[in-house]
Every structure is written in structure tokens, then in C-alpha cells.
Write a protein that holds these residues in place. Structure first.
Motif: not given
Lengths: 112, 111
Positions: A2, A89, A99-104, B33, B35, B41-43, B45, B100
Motif C-alpha cells: 500500500q 480518497f 499514475v495516482l496511487y490512492f488511499g483506501s 487510464y 482503474y 472501495k479500493l482504487l 491502477i 484526473l
């Protein structure tokens, strides 16, 4: 692994109260940190963002804080409204890498 | 105002079938993109395309393949769906860096 950690998972506040959401990240090369808001049945939409050169950004009732040394960021919502009820988020990316890395995500409920 | 259009919005199918999701953006962006958003709800890529060139593939299973005819379109094909593919697939677009813009999502249910 994560890349971005977010807390709490869910949160309920009363109308008019202040909401605080927090995130932490690992990768020191991240320098762009947006917050997205998602309503049921919709895609996420940008709420507010901050670059690593800043420590605070404000937009109306929404303020995001960034602490580079601790690798943490937070979102504060003052005068929370029932219409703010949504999932929030945090995310992170490097400016030269899209690229975006998202939190949960944090599910926020604002009770009238 | 919606500027990233996804079809279909919902799809129910059985294990082993093939599924395709379509995405079109009218924002003139260079990057698109896919996703995956799971039931928690986890996003995550899956793919990123810049001017029809694949620039990111986050080790998704080989049964997933992106298809782009031009920079305004990015489709997602799943060759033989598995139960764990049940999720909402979100298409997004952006300029070179920054915000985005997401579509409304395509919800896949695999029975």
C-alpha cells in the motif's frame, strides 16, 4: 504494497462540526497530493490538491495540510454539511509520472 | 458535466465469458487510464495510455487487455472473466500531469 495509507475507514460527524481525515505515504519521490470525493454511483472527482512545496492549501470549507518531514497529509472540512457525506480518497503521484496511487478511502457521514 | 463516458454502466456475466468496456473522453486529454475499484472501495491502477502508447501496466492478469484506437478512446477487454473480477471499472483521463477526470464507472458482476 500500500503506497498510501488513509484513516479512519469511516467517520460520522454532526452538521456544523469539523471533519479531519489523515493519510501517510512511503515514497519520498511523491510530490503531488490530491484529495478526491466520490458519491455513490459516481466516479471520484477532484476536491483539492497540494504540491510538496506547500504546507497548506485552502478552498472554501476545505483545507489540506502537508507535512513533508513526517510524510503525512490531512483534509479538514469545517462547518460540515449533510451534502458532504461521501467517500474521500487521498492520493499521491510524482509530477513526471501520471499514475495516482490512492488511499483506501474514508466514508464520511454528516448527520443533521 | 460528464466528459468521460463509459458503457455499459452494468454488466452481469458468467465465469469464463468475455467482456468489453468502452470509454470515450471529450476533453482533448492525452492520457487515459483504467482503474479497478473493488467492493471495499479500493482504487487500483490497471493501465495508463498516453497518445495510444501503453505507459503503465500494473501487473494485471493477462486476461485483461486495453485497446485504444485514438487518444480519445480506451477500451478494456477481459478475455475470460473470473469471480474476483467483479468490481467497478473506472475510466479516467488527464493532461500530462495533474487532475484526473473519471467516468461514472462500469460495474461488473461475475456469477
Amino acid at each position: 504494497q500500500q503506497q498510501v495509507r488513509q484513516s479512519p475507514q469511516s467517520l460520522t460527524v454532526w452538521e456544523g462540526g469539523t471533519t479531519v481525515l489523515t493519510c501517510s505515504y512511503e515514497d519520498s519521490t511523491f510530490n503531488y497530493f490530491p484529495w478526491y470525493q466520490q458519491f455513490p454511483g459516481e466516479g471520484p472527482a477532484l476536491l483539492i490538491s497540494i504540491l510538496s512545496v506547500s504546507d497548506k492549501k485552502e478552498d472554501g470549507r476545505f483545507t489540506t495540510f502537508f507535512n513533508k518531514r513526517e510524510k503525512k497529509l490531512s483534509l479538514h472540512i469545517i462547518d460540515s454539511q449533510p451534502g458532504d457525506s461521501a467517500t474521500y480518497f487521498c492520493a499521491a503521484s510524482m509530477s513526471n509520472y501520471n499514475v495516482l496511487y490512492f488511499g483506501s478511502g474514508t466514508k464520511l457521514t454528516v448527520e443533521p | 458535466e460528464t466528459a468521460v463516458f463509459q458503457t455499459p454502466n452494468y454488466h452481469v456475466t458468467q465465469v469464463g465469458n468475455e467482456v468489453s468496456f468502452n470509454c470515450k473522453q471529450t476533453l482533448g486529454h492525452d492520457t487515459m487510464y483504467w482503474y479497478k475499484q473493488d467492493s471495499k472501495k479500493l482504487l487500483k491502477i490497471m493501465f495508463s495510455y498516453n497518445n495510444k502508447q501503453l505507459i503503465v501496466n500494473e501487473t494485471v492478469p493477462r486476461r485483461f487487455s486495453p485497446q485504444s484506437s485514438d487518444k480519445a478512446h480506451l477500451n478494456l477487454r477481459i478475455k475470460s472473466v473470473e469471480p474476483e473480477d467483479s468490481a467497478v471499472y473506472l475510466c479516467a483521463s488527464s493532461r500530462n500531469t495533474g487532475q484526473l477526470y473519471f467516468g461514472e464507472g462500469s460495474k461488473l458482476t461475475v456469477l
